[in-house]
Design a protein around this motif. Structure first.
Motif, short mmCIF file in Angstrom:
data_model
loop_
_atom_site.label_atom_id
_atom_site.label_comp_id
_atom_site.label_asym_id
_atom_site.label_seq_id
_atom_site.Cartn_x
_atom_site.Cartn_y
_atom_site.Cartn_z
N ASN A 124 0.82 -1.22 0.00
CA ASN A 124 0.00 0.00 0.00
C ASN A 124 0.85 1.27 0.00
O ASN A 124 0.32 2.36 0.19
N SER B 245 3.27 2.26 2.11
CA SER B 245 4.02 2.54 3.34
C SER B 245 5.34 1.77 3.30
O SER B 245 5.57 0.96 2.40
N ARG C 280 6.33 -0.35 10.94
CA ARG C 280 6.00 0.38 9.70
C ARG C 280 6.13 1.89 9.91
O ARG C 280 6.00 2.39 11.03
N SER D 85 3.23 1.78 13.33
CA SER D 85 2.53 0.55 13.69
C SER D 85 3.50 -0.62 13.60
O SER D 85 4.61 -0.50 13.09
C1 LIG Z 1 -0.47 0.23 4.97
O1 LIG Z 1 -0.91 -0.93 5.63
C2 LIG Z 1 -0.49 -1.04 6.97
C3 LIG Z 1 -0.92 -2.39 7.51
O2 LIG Z 1 -2.04 -2.88 6.93
C4 LIG Z 1 -1.04 0.11 7.78
O3 LIG Z 1 -0.55 0.03 9.10
C5 LIG Z 1 -0.57 1.41 7.15
O4 LIG Z 1 -1.11 2.50 7.83
C6 LIG Z 1 -0.99 1.46 5.69
N1 LIG Z 1 -0.40 2.65 5.08
C7 LIG Z 1 -1.11 3.46 4.30
C8 LIG Z 1 -0.37 4.63 3.72
O5 LIG Z 1 -2.30 3.30 4.07
#
Ligand SMILES: *[C@@H]1O[C@H](CO)[C@@H](O)[C@H](O)[C@H]1NC(C)=O
Ligand SMILES: *[C@@H]1O[C@H](CO)[C@@H](O)[C@H](O)[C@H]1NC(C)=O
Length: 348
Positions: free
Chosen positions: A51, A53, A80, A95
């Motif tokens: 996604n 990140s 993340r 997270s």
């Molecule tokens: C991407 O996915 C992760 C885990 O599912 C989540 O913690 C994170 O916020 C997401 N990042 C975005 C930019 O949506």
């Protein structure tokens, strides 16, 4: 656990590299410790999630800053971040994989922890080498090494791939490259970078030993199919795909990190065990000629350093190379005095 460096410092070592320390990103005193019990840890290999990140893969991780205590031992663990590493405050995690909000970040795949790997081998630990994701399918893959013995030079059982469809838990696949009894197989620590239809895999021996670096590629949809990999090989006259892999570089390599940066430059960073420095190289493509080494971080700047994992949002602009550098020092009695990951910023 990884052995302490036994190498001598030679007078030929340069004292300062092109990168400068920005911040320590893990610790018992930081968010990583307070929120997710990621206190003592290493590596922090950054890769782009499906996604957009960034996921950071950590190796042997503990709930206190001292690995010697062995408290809440797990690996790999993923934190993340969606913050650009070039921001003034540097990398900030938002997270952890496998936990909603705060709480102990669990290991994201099976780890034998001195027991069974689940397929007949005795495994000391499981250490990530890189991650890659495919937005088309939402899948993520982690390349890892199954550690048989941490005595230097450490020995792997094999290098493998693990797959995730939810970004939180990974399943170890049958896709494995077995080590040999001499511990010289050059496909034991893998870094992965996609370009178009292919994933390019650069690999070296386990244990940070002298030897070759190999290059293979595989169509991205077939990453788990070992028969679909083809080597980049030299036949005495020419280089071509579809051959047995030949050494693209020879050296005394730690874990390699390769990223294609925006703008098209390919960057490679690793610990050179001859000079005890983290160095970078660049190329116009994975199968093009790699430049000479440029020193980024030296042993004098970060004693007992390792890693040097490239943040994928780095560029070849001035002061826009962001690398994750680990440090593990011990006192004369062998007790740890530092075990953490820092962000360094430099120029390719
Ligand atoms: C991407 O996915 C992760 C885990 O599912 C989540 O913690 C994170 O916020 C997401 N990042 C975005 C930019 O949506
Ligand atoms: C290597 O491959 C090239 C291209 O197929 C061929 O022309 C050349 O003769 C080969 N060299 C040797 C030594 O086999």
């Amino acid at each position: 656990m990884k052995a302490v460096f036994s190498l001598l410092l030679s007078s030929t070592l340069v004292s300062a590299g092109a990168s400068v320390y920005k911040k320590r990103v893990t610790g018992e005193d930081l968010d990583t410790g307070h929120r997710w019990h990621v206190a003592g840890t290493d590596l922090g290999i950054p890769y782009v999630l499906e996604n957009g990140s960034i996921g950071f893969l950590f190796g042997d991780t503990f709930g206190t800053q001292w690995p010697d205590d062995g408290i809440e031992w797990r690996s790999p663990v993923m934190l993340r971040s969606a913050v650009h590493p070039g921001e003034e405050d540097g990398i900030i995690f938002d997270s952890a994989a496998g936990v909603a909000g705060d709480g102990l970040a669990p290991e994201i795949m099976h780890n034998g922890h001195t027991g069974s790997d689940g397929a007949g081998a005795t495994e000391y630990s499981v250490i990530p080498n890189d991650g890659i994701s495919f937005p088309e399918t939402g899948e993520q893959f982690v390349s890892y090494m199954s550690i048989q013995d941490w005595t230097a030079p450490w020995k792997t059982n094999y290098a493998g791939l693990a797959r995730s469809t939810d970004g939180n838990t990974f399943t170890r696949l049958d896709t494995k490259w077995q080590n040999n009894p001499e511990n010289t197989d050059p496909f034991q620590m893998w870094t992965l970078q996609r370009d178009g239809d292919y994933v390019y895999a650069f690999s070296v021996r386990s244990g940070r030993q002298p030897g070759p670096m190999m290059l293979q590629r595989v169509p991205w949809q077939k990453i788990a199919d070992q028969s679909a990999y083809e080597g980049w090989g030299w036949n005495g006259t020419t280089w071509a795909w579809g051959r047995e892999p030949s050494a693209i570089l020879e050296g005394n390599f730690g874990e390699p990190s390769v990223r294609k940066l925006s703008g098209g430059t390919w960057a490679m960073v690793y610990l050179n065990l001859d000079t005890l420095s983290i160095v970078s190289r660049t190329a116009k493509g994975p199968d093009e000629v790699w430049s000479d080494e440029k020193v980024q971080v030296t042993f004098e700047e970060e004693p007992n350093l390792y890693g040097g994992f490239i943040h994928p949002w780095s560029t070849s602009e001035e002061n826009d190379l962001h690398i994750m550098v680990s440090k593990w020092t011990r006192d004369d009695a062998g007790r740890s005095t530092a075990y953490h990951v820092s962000q360094y910023v430099g120029t390719l």
